[in-house]
Structures are given as C-alpha cells and as structure tokens.
Design an enzyme around this catalytic site. Structure first.
Site, mmCIF file in Angstrom:
data_model
loop_
_atom_site.group_PDB
_atom_site.id
_atom_site.type_symbol
_atom_site.label_atom_id
_atom_site.label_comp_id
_atom_site.label_asym_id
_atom_site.label_seq_id
_atom_site.Cartn_x
_atom_site.Cartn_y
_atom_site.Cartn_z
ATOM 1 N N ALA A 1 10.953 -1.356 -9.341
ATOM 2 C CA ALA A 1 11.452 -0.558 -7.936
ATOM 3 C C ALA A 1 13.037 -0.374 -8.086
ATOM 4 O O ALA A 1 13.857 -1.309 -8.886
ATOM 5 C CB ALA A 1 11.238 -1.187 -6.640
ATOM 6 N N SER B 1 6.702 -1.971 1.840
ATOM 7 C CA SER B 1 6.506 -2.162 0.525
ATOM 8 C C SER B 1 6.815 -4.079 0.192
ATOM 9 O O SER B 1 7.522 -4.347 1.160
ATOM 10 C CB SER B 1 7.186 -1.654 -0.460
ATOM 11 O OG SER B 1 8.843 -1.339 -0.194
ATOM 12 N N GLY C 1 -2.236 -9.328 -13.916
ATOM 13 C CA GLY C 1 -2.536 -10.487 -12.911
ATOM 14 C C GLY C 1 -1.952 -10.066 -11.576
ATOM 15 O O GLY C 1 -1.556 -9.013 -11.322
ATOM 16 N N GLY D 1 0.739 -1.215 0.011
ATOM 17 C CA GLY D 1 -0.139 -0.085 0.090
ATOM 18 C C GLY D 1 0.712 1.223 -0.108
ATOM 19 O O GLY D 1 0.419 2.408 0.525
ATOM 20 N N TYR E 1 15.760 12.927 -7.150
ATOM 21 C CA TYR E 1 14.636 12.791 -6.196
ATOM 22 C C TYR E 1 14.240 13.995 -5.589
ATOM 23 O O TYR E 1 15.290 14.544 -4.875
ATOM 24 C CB TYR E 1 15.096 11.681 -5.270
ATOM 25 C CG TYR E 1 13.842 10.894 -4.372
ATOM 26 C CD1 TYR E 1 13.291 9.790 -4.842
ATOM 27 C CD2 TYR E 1 13.498 11.429 -3.107
ATOM 28 C CE1 TYR E 1 12.268 9.453 -4.117
ATOM 29 C CE2 TYR E 1 12.494 10.969 -2.410
ATOM 30 C CZ TYR E 1 11.923 9.799 -3.043
ATOM 31 O OH TYR E 1 10.781 9.170 -2.292
ATOM 32 N N GLU F 1 2.193 -2.974 -12.757
ATOM 33 C CA GLU F 1 1.191 -2.145 -12.115
ATOM 34 C C GLU F 1 -0.061 -2.581 -11.618
ATOM 35 O O GLU F 1 -1.004 -1.647 -11.815
ATOM 36 C CB GLU F 1 1.392 -0.614 -12.656
ATOM 37 C CG GLU F 1 2.730 0.086 -12.990
ATOM 38 C CD GLU F 1 2.451 1.620 -13.199
ATOM 39 O OE1 GLU F 1 1.814 2.124 -14.110
ATOM 40 O OE2 GLU F 1 3.436 2.310 -12.709
#
Lengths: 615, 615
Positions: free
Chosen positions: A271, A261, A325, A191, A530, A321
């Site tokens: 990632a 995560s 599946g 999440g 970042y 994303e």
C-alpha cells in the site's frame, strides 16, 4: 480606468477573504482527517452505515450522518454536474432497486475443521451464517464484486465459513488445522481490496474458510526509545491511529481507505499512503513482519534498522496478496505526532504547469507530507461537492473566479489545482511554505488558500460513498491507478481518455463516460496517476462484462504508453492476465516455486497475481 | 581577570582562524571526494599501486603518490599513536616480508568450456594465468583472505580460470555454457568484499570460473526527463560518477569503497553509501535490475517509479551475494549535481551527547546528506593522521585545545566529533546549517569548522591503505559493522570492547587490542555502528585462526546485545553460521528453495549466507 479600479478593489477584497479563510482550518491544530468514532460497517457497500448520499430534493443530495465534514449540507451542484459529465438523467425516478437475494446455498461440508476450530480457538471463533459468509466473499471492486452482488445478484463463489483468530498462536493453529483438514484459507482484513484479490476462485473444490483478522487488533508493544511498535495485523488504520494517538504517536500512513483497511492488508497489497513524502509507503514503514505459512514462520527475528543479511524474507510479504500465508503482526515505525500541520492549495493555469511544478519542487528539499494535483475535471468534481453557498460565499466565489479568469488570465475549463498538507516542526513548516509558494509563482501558480487545501484532503474519505449512490442509477464507477515516468504522464492520460471514449462508443454505452484524474504521489523518476472513471450500464446486455472489457482495454493502453500495472491497488484477479507483460517468464516461474516452498498444498489458494488460476 | 582576558582574546583569535579555515574547503565547489584519475590496481592489497603508507623517517610515515589529500605529507604522529594504542613497537626493523609464492598448481581441467568461451565470446575473454586466477580468488577480507595470502601464503581454493563477458548477451551465453559444461561460476565485481563472499569453496569439485564483470562498464542509456540511467553492472563507482559527471549528474552513492566497488557488487551486497540521507541506500537507488540465472532472466520489464504488482522479483537481487546468477545491468536514479556542497564538523563533550544530538536532528527536517559521529579513539586516530604542523597551525591547535578544554570544559579524552556533508540548493544549505548548528548547542556541541569536516570525510578513502601498512608488522586489522536500535548503542559498543579485551587476554595476544568506532548512518529506529579493530598476531601459533575466533565472538556479543548481523558488509562466509539466530528455519529453507528454482544445478555455487556449505 474603471476596470483597473474594480480589479484593485476585488483583489483587496479577495485577499481579505483568503486571509480570513486561512486562519480557519489552518493554524496547525492536529485534527484527524476523519471522524475517529466507531461505527457499524455497511453490508457489502463502502464504509459506515451512518453515511450515504441521498436525495434531499429533486435536484440536490446530502450526505447523512455527521462522520465527515461534508455531512449534513445540501449539495445542489452534484447532480447537475454528474448529469452534465455522464449525459444521463440522475433523478429519484431513475433509481433502480437492488435485487432480492434468497438464502445462500449451503456451504461445502467442513464439519471436522469447524469443530476443531471451535474446540481449539473457541465457540465464537467461527461463523457459518449467510450474512457473514457473503460479506467475507468479496472486496470493494466496484463492478465485478459490488455492482454484481447488488444489481445482478450473485457472486461466483461464496466462503463456506468464516473464522476469527484472536492471537498469533491461534492463527498458527488455524494454518495447521487447514493443512490437516484440506481446507483453503483466505486472509481477510478490512475487505477494501479493489483488484478482485478477495474474489474466491469458482473452481475451488475444497471448503473455503475466510480468515477474518479483525480480532487481532492490539498493539503488542510500543518502543518509545526506538520509535517502533509491534502491532497485530488485523488492526484498522483508524484504530491504530487512535491507539497510537493516545500515546502521542502516529504512523503517518494515510491511504484513502485508512478508516477500514488493515495493517496486514497494507502489507499484502504493498500500500501507499497520501503522506508518503514524510512517512514513506508501507515498505518503508514496516521494519519487520511475520507470515504464518504451512512451512512455518517467515520473519526476521530481530527488528534492526537496516540490514545486509542476504535476501530478506520480509520482502516476500509485500504484495503477497493472500497467496502465501497469514500476516500476523508487524513491527512498524512510529512518529511523535508532528508539532504542526498546515494545509495549503495552489491553482495552476493548466495541468502541465502543475506537473512541471511538482517535478521542480522535488529538487528543492522542501517536499510537503502530501501534495496532490487534480486535473480540471476532478477540480470541477470537487467544486460540485460544495454546499449551497451563503450570500457572502457567493460573492467570494464570484470574486475568486473573476480574479482567476480576468486578472490572472486562467481558463476556468483548463486550470488544475494542488492540495497540500505540511507536517513537521513549526520552523520546518515556515521553511516549506516559503519554498512551496515562492516556487509556484514560476509556474503560474497562485495560492487557493489553506481552507481549500484542507477541504480537498478531507474529501478523499467521503467521496468513496458516491459510487454506491450512483450505482443506483446503473452508473458503474471505479478508480484505478498507475505509476508512470514523468515524461509519460500526458501520453498515458491521453491514451486512457481516447481509449475510453472509443470503447464506450463501440459498446453502445449511453451518454458519455466520465474520466478524471489526479497525481497523488510524486517520486524521483515519475508519479502515481489515480483515475476515476464511470459510465452508465443502463441498457447494456451484460454491463459488468462490458465494464470489465473497457477496464482491461484501458489497462492495456496504460501499459502500452509506459505506465505500470499498478501503483498501489495490486494485481489480484483483474490484472493477473497482464503480468507476463511486466515480469519475465523466469520471474513468474520462480515466484510460483517460492509459493510451493511456503505452501506446498496450496492452503492459501486465493490465486492472485502470479498464482492466478490460468497460470 | 587575567584569565578572562586571555579567554576573550583566544576566542577572538580562534573565531578568526576558524572563519579563515571555513572559507577554504567550503564555498560549495563540487570537487570529487577522491582523485578521478585512472590507476593500476594493486595486486591483492587494497586500492591503487601508486598509493601506500611507507616510512619516511624512523618514526614517521607518508602516503605515496598524489591520489589523496593526505598524500605527500610527512605524518609524524601516526606511528607513535599506533604504538600507544596497540602496545607493540612499529619500527622499520619490525617489518616482516611477505611469503614467497611459487606457481599455482594447475587449474582443474575445463578445456571444452574454455574453448567454447573463447570461440563464442572472443579469444581474450578468458584467462588462465596464475596472477589473474589468484587475484580473482579473494576479496578484501583482511585476515582470512589478505593476511593469509600475503603472510601465510595460501588460499584454500583458487579459481581455475577467469572469464570476461563484455555484454549482457555474452553474460547469458556464459551462463548457458556453464550449465552445459558443469562449470561453477562466481561473479566478480570490484573484489572489495569483506565478508568472505569471494572465498571459493574448498570442496568445489567442478572447475570454478570467476566471471570478471569489469568490461561491462557502460551507461546503456541516460534518461534526463525521468532522472534515471541504465548501466551495466560491472562499472565501478568511480567510473560511473565520472561518466555521469560529464553529463552533469551523480548517483550520490558513496560507499567507502566507491573507487573500486561496482554497481553489481553494491546490489549483491545490499550496499550503503555515506550520503544515504539524501540519495538513499542501494535498494533506494536501483529502480530495476537484471539477473541472468540458469532458469532465465529475472527482472521487471518496465522501470516505473513504484509498484504494487505482487512480490517484486527485483528484491531477490539485493543481498544475493553471488548465489543466484549474474547481475548484468540496473536502472538507477540519477540526480543533477547539487547546486552546492558544504562541509561542517561538530565537537561534543562525549559520544553520548553526540548520539542524542543525532537522534534529535532526525526530527528537524534538515538532515544533511551525510553526518557521521566518531568516538574518542577514532577522533584521536584521525588527529594522528595530521601532517607535521606549521608554526601557525601549532598555535591554532593549541588555542583550539585550550578553548575546548578550559573554556568549554571538554575532556579531550572523552570528546566525540561529527563530520557533516550538506548538498542541495544554496538556500537549502542555508536552512540546513541553521538547524544543524543551532540544535547542536543544546547538546553541548561546538563547530569544529568546515575544513575538519571535509578532511574527515576525505580521510575515509585513504585510511583503507593503513591495513596493508600495519600487516607488515603482523598487526591484523578489520572493520565490521552492525545496525542497532538507538537504545542499544552503548550496550553493543560496551559489549564489544569488553569481549575484545577478554578474548585477546585469553588468546595471549601481545600488547593491547585497538578498537574504535563511528556512527556512520542514522535511521528512524537506530543507527549503523562501524567498528575498526586491530591487534598484533606476532607470536601467535595460528594468528588467522585466533583472529577469526575473536571476530566471531564479537559478532556474537553484538547479536546478544541487540545488534544486527550486518548493516552493509553482508553475510558471505564469515557470518553464515549466525544466520539461524537472525532468520527462522522456514525462511532459510524457502531461500534455499528459491535458489533451487533459479539455479537447479547450483552453477552459482559460491555458497554464501543461507547457501553456505554447512547448511
């Protein structure tokens, strides 16, 4: 003469202090970067419920709990710093409460599916209560999801039920049941997504079942001979590292969100971890992975080291994303925990000095596991999170500043700093340190000590909580990232700074917007930048809308100046409209047809990226 | 006492000799691994027409020309070695001539397409003569293609014409014309494929146009700031390195076929280079690439360092094997030529010692650009390619052997050897050498000198010509490779050895089959094993059929014992039947549907891998 003497004395003093510091927090002990203890997840907000920023005085804050190194200390500099950079007051009086939420409207009816799930998977494998539904209806996108939920009060669409498969077989059965009953499935890992990938499509007419993967969290096998392990996809990074650590191994994958995560989420988002120089990004770490689609299982049957066997099906999984599946498991590389770990830090006269250093370092064959470079604002942000100093520390800080400014000629409002993590054999670290620190001299860099390196690396895990603290003052904040060629770094950061100022002016934002950035990864052809951004939404008619518009305009500025759509956050919903600037029409069409081949009924209807609703 | 003295004396002598040798061929000069001069390609056979193995006496051979370090010397040991291992006579009297070939049957009619090509691309952009058609109708698959063409006399299907696009725009127009005229296009790069990927489907009813990419061989731009270059896909490795070398750069991509194979071919096959430890395999080297398909251009519009922007279209290109479109160009990483290059070699008491060393070395942070380990047979094969020694060299060899066997206790029929190439900064090489050679001691390894390392690396480029020499005696030979987990290396090599012996017995093959192998690449979870196999087809009724059956049974043995279908040669035709053992049915179905999305009319009808005709 007097000054020269003073300088000499302070240098000696500083050296002694730094040496003392270096011995602490260094020395190669392999402490984890975060507390490994379990904890209750905070509803909707980031992280664990034992941890939050709160006032411990009218002008100072502290972090609750004992989870992070920062916790427990009074932080007297943070509020003044935030007020200075944002130009708005941050006081207990300014705090606004979250909106009251009534019960959710009842979910769309899916009794038959629910019954079948409970029958075939187990009674406690599905939930329909409001709290579970709502927590599974968003990620951690700061404004569109969290700020909107907490301070505006609603999400456009809420999951109708949540299901909890406990094995690959159950996951496969879920997919079959969803096909049979016309239910939309949305894979849910930790999440922590920040691209809106977990925002449920408002126009979805079918019942939406969020598939919480958290019970699929086992290591299925661990192959010490070949340094690989097969792991269920719902495992969090923290749990994975804990279990591997018991056997003496690590993945080395260390994204900022690693505590929360999941393996499946890392693959679905493509990632990146902070220590990718040594361990690789997720596409380098995963040897094989399995995707359960309505058309069947997508995987390669044999995990072998490297192949030339046609177009590799595993490649569809990276960046999928949630569109294609359920990622059920993966074979990943594991590494014996390194013999040694050491931290380091460097201070450079300017960001540009640091960038040129990072580029040069790549050619030396001695890249540390992690090396990150913060710009001046982000450096000061880090300083603002220091506890109230002792008398000794005050002296030390004054001496450090004096030496930097007067002896080394650094402009304290222009310097930039690197945090470094080295891992490997002891002799490898000796070699790395020699190269890293000797090369830095040629770029005006001076060591800032191991302690500051360690602190900078650890800070990553605690600062995510700041967003939730500042939200209480209607300060909306977010991070966003891009990958850029080396020669576009200044263009992109300059364009973002300029565009943000202009946008906030034109939208009538109070105070000044905050923007800082760091280079978190270097590559052969460029870097990842970042950004952290924030501004006050107070007084704006539709603050979430304004925020979204500002962010979109910054993304356009990034693209216009040679940056990418995303380095590791993904496309999700918030960047889907930009995809045609990045991919050709043919590529997008083929992606959509590949999706149709895997999932003809659009069971996985989360509609991210190339599958976004407006395509 | 006498023996101890002798040993001491020989050690001193050997050390002196090795030191002398080390100074030659080392010292970091950046000579190329092969002759950079242009040369005429030999029709059908491997390589350049100036180079071949030929008898220069009844029992000795030499390599013609001056292209390779081996050239010009008389090689007295090779024929005896080959006779020993194959158990058949290799004498001038045993040589058999190639079959006479008459003119080809006329190609399928495609006048309208041909006219359109000549009109839109240029008169000399298409050819229909027999020689051009035939050379574009095969790769370098040793038996199914080359042996069959030269000694049996036919290929099942020949291209009807050959077209030569000179730009991306022309490539695109070719694709449109093929769609319009119902012509099948087959991309043709360097023609070095060894998996049957260039064998034309016998059942193809449409005219087949081979698309020779060799005129698309320019560097379109070179970006020194970001260390990348955009290059047309038809460029050969040799030409690419020559052009980059003029600017001070290299790709570091060094497959065995680098002189002849092309950038587009590397991508289509998912190629691996000998120096991948430093420069990566092709998927690491290519930043972006462009595929011209009937559905349009597949590419990402911006080459940025690393992305998280959904499933990446570029991934379809790696391993596409000509099935999906024309690869027209790629943005690739370039590296300043390294400051230094040094060679080294190590001798181990056994292959297993060497394997355990290779695995341990991966954990030391000092991997050389290339490190390869040959088994005992392959070591002796290399020794057999040494020229007649001078008197001094004879003494040296005797001393070396004495020391290895009597002092170090090596069994000369069991030892294995490593060749090493180190590249980087001078101080990096100092560090690498220290780690590499000190670690080797723990595994019984002793240095074999830089000269032997260099020679072993260079040999790669010349030995491919041996196949064509031995073909003349109906000795059929081929290389094949697999990737295997570390703990399966002995299983796989053992199974292949056993299966080969059994198969040759049951097929009534004369003499004994030859099998040697080397570990050419190491990875975190395993290695690439590269086999060389050969046996006599003399007297067999259908030698090509027997060869194919034997090879298929070896591949099955590899798969059964945990090896992969291919590490870098690809699937093509000869391994397509094994794909369902490696990929799930769903994966193969989705691959085929992705193909349909790109190329609905199957213009690129070469039918490799998952698109093989029997699917």
């Amino acid at each position: 003469m007097n000054e020269a003497l003073l300088i000499a004395a302070t240098v000696v003093l500083l050296a002694a202090l730094l040496a003392l510091r270096s011995r602490r927090g260094s020395g190669g002990q392999l402490d984890s970067s975060y507390d490994e203890s379990e904890g209750e997840r905070r509803l909707h907000k980031w992280g664990y419920s034992d941890t939050r920023f709160e006032f411990d005085g009218p002008r100072s804050v502290r972090v609750t709990g004992s989870r992070y190194p920062l916790a427990g200390y009074s932080l007297p500099f943070f509020v003044p710093f935030a007020e200075e950079v944002l130009g708005v007051p941050i006081t207990p009086e300014e705090m606004v409460p979250e909106v009251e939420r009534g019960p959710l409207p009842p979910g769309r009816s899916c009794e038959a599916f629910l019954d079948a799930c409970r029958q075939q998977l187990g009674e406690d494998h599905a939930a329909t209560d409001d709290e579970t539904r709502l927590t599974h209806s968003h990620g951690q996108l700061s404004v569109d999801e969290i700020y909107r939920l907490l301070y505006i009060g609603s999400l456009p669409r809420v999951a109708d039920l949540v299901v909890f498969p406990e094995s690959e077989d159950e996951a496969r059965r879920l997919v079959s049941l969803a096909v049979e009953h016309g239910v939309c499935l949305v894979p849910y890992g930790g999440g922590t997504n920040v691209s809106g990938a977990l925002s449920l499509p408002p126009a979805e007419e079918r019942p939406i079942a969020s598939v919480d993967m958290s019970r699929m969290n086992r290591i299925l096998w661990l192959d010490e001979d070949n340094l690989q392990a097969c792991v269920e996809a719902g495992i969090t990074g923290k749990e994975l590292e804990r279990l591997l650590g018991e056997r003496g191994y690590t993945t080395g994958h260390d994204p900022d969100s690693v505590e929360l995560s999941t393996l499946g989420g890392w693959i679905a988002t493509n990632a990146s971890g902070m220590k990718k120089n040594r361990y690789g990004n997720i596409e380098d770490i995963v040897v094989e992975a399995t995707l359960a689609t309505p058309a069947g299982e997508v995987e390669s049957r044999r995990p072998t080291p490297r192949n030339s066997t046609g177009v590799a099906p595993r490649l569809w999984l990276f960046g999928c994303e949630g569109n294609l599946g359920l990622i059920t498991k993966a074979v990943i590389k594991i590494h014996p925990r390194p013999e040694a770990r050491e931290y380091g830090s460097l201070v450079f006269p300017s960001l540009d000095h640091g960038i040129r250093y990072l580029k040069a370092l790549r050619r030396e064959g001695a890249l540390p596991a992690s090396i990150r470079l913060v710009n001046n604002t982000e450096f000061r942000f880090g300083q603002a999170l220091k506890p109230a100093p002792s008398a000794g520390a005050r002296v030390k800080t004054a001496v450090q500043r004096f030496v930097l400014a007067r002896v080394k000629g650094f402009d304290l409002r222009n310097l930039a700093a690197c945090t470094i993590v080295m891992e490997g054999t002891r002799r490898e670290l000796v070699w790395q340190k020699r190269i890293i620190f000797s090369l830095a001299k040629g770029f005006g860099g001076v060591s800032g000590g191991a302690h500051n390196g360690r602190r900078g690396y650890m800070l990553t895990f605690a600062i995510a909580y700041i967003r939730d603290f500042l939200n209480q003052f209607h300060i909306m904040g977010e991070t966003f990232e891009t990958s850029v060629p080396w020669d576009r770094i200044h263009d992109v950061t300059g364009a973002v700074e300029e565009k943000l100022a202009e946008q906030c002016r034109s939208h009538g934002v109070r105070g000044t917007p905050y923007l800082s950035y760091r280079i978190t990864q270097t590559y052969h052809t460029g870097v990842c930048i970042y950004f952290t951004m924030g501004f006050s939404g107070k007084g704006l008619e539709a603050p979430d809308r304004v925020y979204h518009d500002v962010e979109a305009s910054l993304r356009q500025a990034i693209l216009d100046h040679g940056g990418s759509l995303s380095h590791h956050h993904g496309v999700g919903k918030i960047r889907a409209a930009f995809l045609p600037e990045v991919q050709t029409e043919a590529s997008l069409k083929i992606l959509r047809e590949t999706k149709r081949a895997m999932d003809p009924d659009d069971v996985f209807g989360i509609a991210n990226g190339a599958l976004a609703a407006d395509r």
